[in-house]
Design a protein around this motif. Structure first.
Motif, PDB file in Angstrom:
ATOM      1  N   GLU A 130       0.917  17.076  -0.726  1.00 26.38           N
ATOM      2  CA  GLU A 130      -0.313  17.887  -0.990  1.00 26.38           C
ATOM      3  C   GLU A 130      -1.601  16.853  -1.975  1.00 26.38           C
ATOM      4  OE1 GLU A 130       0.091  21.606  -2.355  1.00 26.38           O
ATOM      5  OE2 GLU A 130       1.815  22.128  -1.054  1.00 26.38           O
ATOM      6  N   ALA A 131      -0.816  16.101  -2.737  1.00 22.67           N
ATOM      7  CA  ALA A 131      -1.693  15.193  -3.547  1.00 22.67           C
ATOM      8  C   ALA A 131      -2.296  14.078  -2.653  1.00 22.67           C
ATOM      9  CB  ALA A 131      -1.144  14.546  -4.446  1.00 22.67           C
ATOM     10  N   GLY A 132      -1.567  13.690  -1.451  1.00 23.03           N
ATOM     11  CA  GLY A 132      -2.135  12.795  -0.719  1.00 23.03           C
ATOM     12  C   GLY A 132      -3.137  13.334   0.155  1.00 23.03           C
ATOM     13  N   GLU A 133      -3.195  14.746   0.376  1.00 21.26           N
ATOM     14  CA  GLU A 133      -4.023  15.263   1.332  1.00 21.26           C
ATOM     15  C   GLU A 133      -5.191  15.648   0.622  1.00 21.26           C
ATOM     16  OE1 GLU A 133      -2.264  18.834   2.975  1.00 21.26           O
ATOM     17  OE2 GLU A 133      -1.028  17.590   4.520  1.00 21.26           O
ATOM     18  N   ARG A 134      -5.044  16.132  -0.852  1.00 22.16           N
ATOM     19  CA  ARG A 134      -6.451  16.195  -1.746  1.00 22.16           C
ATOM     20  C   ARG A 134      -6.960  14.888  -1.741  1.00 22.16           C
ATOM     21  NH1 ARG A 134      -2.537  19.137  -4.315  1.00 22.16           N
ATOM     22  NH2 ARG A 134      -2.292  17.619  -6.181  1.00 22.16           N
ATOM     23  N   ARG A 135      -6.250  13.706  -1.920  1.00 24.46           N
ATOM     24  CA  ARG A 135      -7.161  12.422  -1.979  1.00 24.46           C
ATOM     25  C   ARG A 135      -7.890  12.286  -0.853  1.00 24.46           C
ATOM     26  NH1 ARG A 135     -10.369  10.055  -3.467  1.00 24.46           N
ATOM     27  NH2 ARG A 135     -10.344   7.599  -3.466  1.00 24.46           N
ATOM     28  N   GLY A 182       2.056   9.315  -5.736  1.00 29.71           N
ATOM     29  CA  GLY A 182       2.560  10.773  -5.749  1.00 29.71           C
ATOM     30  C   GLY A 182       1.775  11.273  -4.552  1.00 29.71           C
ATOM     31  N   GLN A 183       1.247  10.316  -3.699  1.00 31.00           N
ATOM     32  CA  GLN A 183       0.438  10.763  -2.576  1.00 31.00           C
ATOM     33  C   GLN A 183       1.474  10.475  -1.229  1.00 31.00           C
ATOM     34  OE1 GLN A 183      -3.100   8.362  -3.004  1.00 31.00           O
ATOM     35  NE2 GLN A 183      -3.480   9.263  -4.476  1.00 31.00           N
ATOM     36  N   LEU A 184       2.451   9.954  -1.135  1.00 27.85           N
ATOM     37  CA  LEU A 184       3.469   9.940  -0.134  1.00 27.85           C
ATOM     38  C   LEU A 184       4.898  10.298  -0.623  1.00 27.85           C
ATOM     39  CD1 LEU A 184       2.842   6.585   1.729  1.00 27.85           C
ATOM     40  CD2 LEU A 184       2.257   8.951   2.403  1.00 27.85           C
ATOM     41  N   ALA A 185       5.475  10.908   0.165  1.00 29.26           N
ATOM     42  CA  ALA A 185       7.034  11.260  -0.101  1.00 29.26           C
ATOM     43  C   ALA A 185       7.662  10.062   0.800  1.00 29.26           C
ATOM     44  CB  ALA A 185       7.384  12.461  -0.052  1.00 29.26           C
ATOM     45  N   VAL A 186       8.887   9.533   0.246  1.00 26.63           N
ATOM     46  CA  VAL A 186       9.453   8.869   1.236  1.00 26.63           C
ATOM     47  C   VAL A 186      10.890   9.338   1.206  1.00 26.63           C
ATOM     48  CG1 VAL A 186      10.492   6.353   1.420  1.00 26.63           C
ATOM     49  CG2 VAL A 186       8.205   6.909   0.286  1.00 26.63           C
ATOM     50  N   TYR A 187      11.684   9.305   2.319  1.00 30.97           N
ATOM     51  CA  TYR A 187      13.082   9.435   2.606  1.00 30.97           C
ATOM     52  C   TYR A 187      13.716   8.605   3.653  1.00 30.97           C
ATOM     53  CZ  TYR A 187      11.575  12.233   6.732  1.00 30.97           C
ATOM     54  OH  TYR A 187      10.863  12.364   7.955  1.00 30.97           O
ATOM     55  N   ILE A 211       0.590  -1.129  -0.154  1.00 26.85           N
ATOM     56  CA  ILE A 211       0.001   0.149  -0.003  1.00 26.85           C
ATOM     57  C   ILE A 211       0.890   1.385   0.198  1.00 26.85           C
ATOM     58  CG2 ILE A 211      -1.659   1.391   1.381  1.00 26.85           C
ATOM     59  CD1 ILE A 211      -2.820  -1.478   2.355  1.00 26.85           C
ATOM     60  N   LEU A 212       1.910   1.380   0.941  1.00 27.21           N
ATOM     61  CA  LEU A 212       2.852   2.304   0.996  1.00 27.21           C
ATOM     62  C   LEU A 212       3.515   2.603  -0.420  1.00 27.21           C
ATOM     63  CD1 LEU A 212       4.293   2.025   4.339  1.00 27.21           C
ATOM     64  CD2 LEU A 212       2.863   3.498   3.669  1.00 27.21           C
ATOM     65  N   LYS A 213       4.104   1.514  -1.275  1.00 30.64           N
ATOM     66  CA  LYS A 213       4.362   1.560  -2.350  1.00 30.64           C
ATOM     67  C   LYS A 213       3.637   2.399  -3.513  1.00 30.64           C
ATOM     68  CE  LYS A 213       8.616  -0.525  -2.431  1.00 30.64           C
ATOM     69  NZ  LYS A 213      10.035   0.213  -2.611  1.00 30.64           N
ATOM     70  N   ARG A 214       2.302   1.809  -3.344  1.00 27.99           N
ATOM     71  CA  ARG A 214       1.114   2.253  -4.422  1.00 27.99           C
ATOM     72  C   ARG A 214       1.295   3.719  -4.079  1.00 27.99           C
ATOM     73  NH1 ARG A 214      -3.962  -0.545  -3.154  1.00 27.99           N
ATOM     74  NH2 ARG A 214      -2.444  -2.126  -3.014  1.00 27.99           N
ATOM     75  N   LEU A 215       0.908   4.147  -2.763  1.00 30.04           N
ATOM     76  CA  LEU A 215       0.854   5.705  -2.473  1.00 30.04           C
ATOM     77  C   LEU A 215       1.971   6.255  -3.014  1.00 30.04           C
ATOM     78  CD1 LEU A 215      -0.904   5.322   0.962  1.00 30.04           C
ATOM     79  CD2 LEU A 215      -1.961   6.105  -1.167  1.00 30.04           C
TER      80      LEU A 215
END
Length: 64
Positions: A33-38, A12-17, A4-8
């Motif tokens: 921001e795209a994740g928040e909009r979703r 572009g709904q999650l940033a990973v670092y 699920i994390l990979k899909r998000l």
């Protein structure tokens, strides 16, 4: 959870670092921001669905 994390992330709904923590490399996730909009769109869809279900339930109760 990781698929699920990979899909998000791919959407572009999650940033990973990555950062080192206690000598180990760890991944951290941050909503974009795209994740928040979703999320807001999902909540609006959910509220609409709940209104439809409440209407159906009220109609069923009328006929009982």
């Amino acid at each position: 959870l990781y698929p699920i994390l990979k899909r998000l992330e791919a959407a572009g709904q999650l940033a990973v670092y990555s950062m080192e923590h206690s000598g180990r490399l760890r991944k951290y996730y941050r909503i974009t921001e795209a994740g928040e909009r979703r999320i807001f769109a999902f909540l609006a869809e959910w509220r609409q669905l709940m209104r439809v279900l409440a209407h159906i339930e009220a109609e069923v109760e009328k006929h009982d």
